[in-house]
Design a protein around this motif. Structure first.
Motif, PDB file in Angstrom:
ATOM      1  N   LEU A  62     -11.742 -17.550  51.775  1.00  9.28           N
ATOM      2  CA  LEU A  62     -12.735 -18.481  52.312  1.00  9.28           C
ATOM      3  C   LEU A  62     -14.137 -18.147  51.811  1.00  9.28           C
ATOM      4  CD1 LEU A  62     -11.374 -18.703  55.967  1.00  9.28           C
ATOM      5  CD2 LEU A  62     -11.235 -20.479  54.209  1.00  9.28           C
ATOM      6  N   ASN A  63     -14.491 -16.863  51.782  1.00 10.08           N
ATOM      7  CA  ASN A  63     -15.819 -16.470  51.298  1.00 10.08           C
ATOM      8  C   ASN A  63     -16.008 -16.793  49.820  1.00 10.08           C
ATOM      9  OD1 ASN A  63     -17.150 -15.550  53.572  1.00 10.08           O
ATOM     10  ND2 ASN A  63     -16.308 -13.492  53.407  1.00 10.08           N
ATOM     11  N   HIS A  64     -14.999 -16.539  49.013  1.00  9.12           N
ATOM     12  CA  HIS A  64     -15.143 -16.812  47.576  1.00  9.12           C
ATOM     13  C   HIS A  64     -15.191 -18.319  47.306  1.00  9.12           C
ATOM     14  CE1 HIS A  64     -15.232 -12.769  46.084  1.00  9.12           C
ATOM     15  NE2 HIS A  64     -14.195 -12.470  46.855  1.00  9.12           N
ATOM     16  N   LEU A  65     -14.432 -19.091  48.055  1.00  6.72           N
ATOM     17  CA  LEU A  65     -14.534 -20.551  47.928  1.00  6.72           C
ATOM     18  C   LEU A  65     -15.909 -21.028  48.388  1.00  6.72           C
ATOM     19  CD1 LEU A  65     -10.996 -21.717  49.073  1.00  6.72           C
ATOM     20  CD2 LEU A  65     -12.005 -22.031  46.797  1.00  6.72           C
ATOM     21  N   ALA A  66     -16.428 -20.429  49.462  1.00  9.45           N
ATOM     22  CA  ALA A  66     -17.766 -20.789  49.929  1.00  9.45           C
ATOM     23  C   ALA A  66     -18.806 -20.502  48.849  1.00  9.45           C
ATOM     24  CB  ALA A  66     -18.099 -20.032  51.216  1.00  9.45           C
ATOM     25  N   ASN A  67     -18.683 -19.360  48.177  1.00  5.44           N
ATOM     26  CA  ASN A  67     -19.610 -19.039  47.076  1.00  5.44           C
ATOM     27  C   ASN A  67     -19.534 -20.090  45.976  1.00  5.44           C
ATOM     28  OD1 ASN A  67     -20.571 -16.703  48.266  1.00  5.44           O
ATOM     29  ND2 ASN A  67     -19.092 -15.380  47.244  1.00  5.44           N
ATOM     30  N   HIS A  68     -18.317 -20.494  45.646  1.00  9.00           N
ATOM     31  CA  HIS A  68     -18.136 -21.506  44.608  1.00  9.00           C
ATOM     32  C   HIS A  68     -18.839 -22.818  45.003  1.00  9.00           C
ATOM     33  CE1 HIS A  68     -16.321 -24.212  41.726  1.00  9.00           C
ATOM     34  NE2 HIS A  68     -15.839 -24.929  42.734  1.00  9.00           N
ATOM     35  N   PHE A  69     -18.609 -23.259  46.234  1.00  8.67           N
ATOM     36  CA  PHE A  69     -19.209 -24.516  46.664  1.00  8.67           C
ATOM     37  C   PHE A  69     -20.723 -24.402  46.848  1.00  8.67           C
ATOM     38  CE2 PHE A  69     -14.751 -25.473  47.815  1.00  8.67           C
ATOM     39  CZ  PHE A  69     -14.630 -26.628  47.055  1.00  8.67           C
ATOM     40  N   PHE A  70     -21.218 -23.194  47.100  1.00  7.21           N
ATOM     41  CA  PHE A  70     -22.663 -22.993  47.167  1.00  7.21           C
ATOM     42  C   PHE A  70     -23.292 -23.336  45.823  1.00  7.21           C
ATOM     43  CE2 PHE A  70     -26.465 -20.431  46.582  1.00  7.21           C
ATOM     44  CZ  PHE A  70     -27.198 -20.757  47.711  1.00  7.21           C
ATOM     45  N   PHE A  71     -22.687 -22.848  44.748  1.00  7.83           N
ATOM     46  CA  PHE A  71     -23.227 -23.116  43.414  1.00  7.83           C
ATOM     47  C   PHE A  71     -23.052 -24.579  43.013  1.00  7.83           C
ATOM     48  CE2 PHE A  71     -22.779 -18.474  43.145  1.00  7.83           C
ATOM     49  CZ  PHE A  71     -24.095 -18.173  42.842  1.00  7.83           C
ATOM     50  N   LYS A  72     -22.099 -25.265  43.640  1.00  4.52           N
ATOM     51  CA  LYS A  72     -21.936 -26.695  43.392  1.00  4.52           C
ATOM     52  C   LYS A  72     -22.815 -27.527  44.333  1.00  4.52           C
ATOM     53  CE  LYS A  72     -18.228 -28.485  41.987  1.00  4.52           C
ATOM     54  NZ  LYS A  72     -17.705 -28.794  40.693  1.00  4.52           N
ATOM     55  N   LYS A  73     -23.586 -26.833  45.189  1.00  2.07           N
ATOM     56  CA  LYS A  73     -24.508 -27.442  46.149  1.00  2.07           C
ATOM     57  C   LYS A  73     -23.801 -28.316  47.192  1.00  2.07           C
ATOM     58  CE  LYS A  73     -28.511 -27.468  43.002  1.00  2.07           C
ATOM     59  NZ  LYS A  73     -28.469 -26.110  42.739  1.00  2.07           N
ATOM     60  N   ASP A  74     -22.574 -27.954  47.524  1.00  4.48           N
ATOM     61  CA  ASP A  74     -21.830 -28.647  48.582  1.00  4.48           C
ATOM     62  C   ASP A  74     -21.935 -27.791  49.844  1.00  4.48           C
ATOM     63  OD1 ASP A  74     -20.046 -29.944  50.260  1.00  4.48           O
ATOM     64  OD2 ASP A  74     -18.552 -30.267  48.692  1.00  4.48           O
ATOM     65  N   TYR A  75     -23.113 -27.867  50.475  1.00  8.99           N
ATOM     66  CA  TYR A  75     -23.442 -26.956  51.560  1.00  8.99           C
ATOM     67  C   TYR A  75     -22.634 -27.197  52.830  1.00  8.99           C
ATOM     68  CZ  TYR A  75     -27.219 -26.005  48.326  1.00  8.99           C
ATOM     69  OH  TYR A  75     -27.929 -25.694  47.202  1.00  8.99           O
ATOM     70  N   GLN A  76     -22.137 -28.398  53.014  1.00 12.31           N
ATOM     71  CA  GLN A  76     -21.299 -28.670  54.178  1.00 12.31           C
ATOM     72  C   GLN A  76     -19.991 -27.868  54.077  1.00 12.31           C
ATOM     73  OE1 GLN A  76     -20.631 -32.814  54.900  1.00 12.31           O
ATOM     74  NE2 GLN A  76     -19.698 -32.466  56.905  1.00 12.31           N
ATOM     75  N   LYS A  77     -19.386 -27.849  52.893  1.00 11.53           N
ATOM     76  CA  LYS A  77     -18.169 -27.059  52.690  1.00 11.53           C
ATOM     77  C   LYS A  77     -18.474 -25.571  52.817  1.00 11.53           C
ATOM     78  CE  LYS A  77     -15.296 -30.091  49.912  1.00 11.53           C
ATOM     79  NZ  LYS A  77     -14.688 -30.343  48.615  1.00 11.53           N
ATOM     80  N   VAL A  78     -19.632 -25.155  52.295  1.00  7.73           N
ATOM     81  CA  VAL A  78     -20.022 -23.750  52.388  1.00  7.73           C
ATOM     82  C   VAL A  78     -20.062 -23.323  53.853  1.00  7.73           C
ATOM     83  CG1 VAL A  78     -21.906 -22.096  52.030  1.00  7.73           C
ATOM     84  CG2 VAL A  78     -21.350 -23.754  50.246  1.00  7.73           C
ATOM     85  N   GLN A  79     -20.733 -24.109  54.670  1.00  4.16           N
ATOM     86  CA  GLN A  79     -20.874 -23.763  56.083  1.00  4.16           C
ATOM     87  C   GLN A  79     -19.512 -23.709  56.774  1.00  4.16           C
ATOM     88  OE1 GLN A  79     -23.403 -26.371  58.331  1.00  4.16           O
ATOM     89  NE2 GLN A  79     -23.434 -25.011  60.100  1.00  4.16           N
TER      90      GLN A  79
END
Length: 99
Positions: A62-79
């Motif tokens: 979950l953390n590594h996927l969150a990092n990936h989506f952070f760089f894609k600027k998909d902050y809702q998925k990150v949260q």
């Protein structure tokens, strides 16, 4: 280099013994994601997705996927992913990574 190749080979062997080893999938994914190669980046994300499919509550995944989506600027998925990672572990290091 040779160190990375050895690590990759170790993860490959672990996956041969247990194809559902999320730790091995995550390890390989991290090697790919850190390579800087665009093709390997896609492979790394695919490996994380496979790990998520096996265990959607694994905080490392979950953390590594969150990092990936952070760089894609998909902050809702990150949260969403980081919140579940935080709730799913009592390991302080992983909790800190989730914040």
């Amino acid at each position: 280099s040779s160190g990375i190749n050895a690590e990759y080979g170790a993860f490959q062997r672990a996956l041969q013994l247990d194809p559902r080893s999320t730790g091995s999938l995550i390890g390989q994914a991290i090697l790919h994601l850190n390579s800087g190669d665009k093709e390997k980046l896609h492979k790394g994300v695919k490996l994380l997705s496979t790990a998520y499919g096996i265990d959607s509550a694994n905080s490392m995944t979950l953390n590594h996927l969150a990092n990936h989506f952070f760089f894609k600027k998909d902050y809702q998925k990150v949260q969403h992913l980081a919140q579940h990672a935080l709730q799913g572990t009592e390991v302080e290091y992983i909790q800190a990574e989730s914040c």
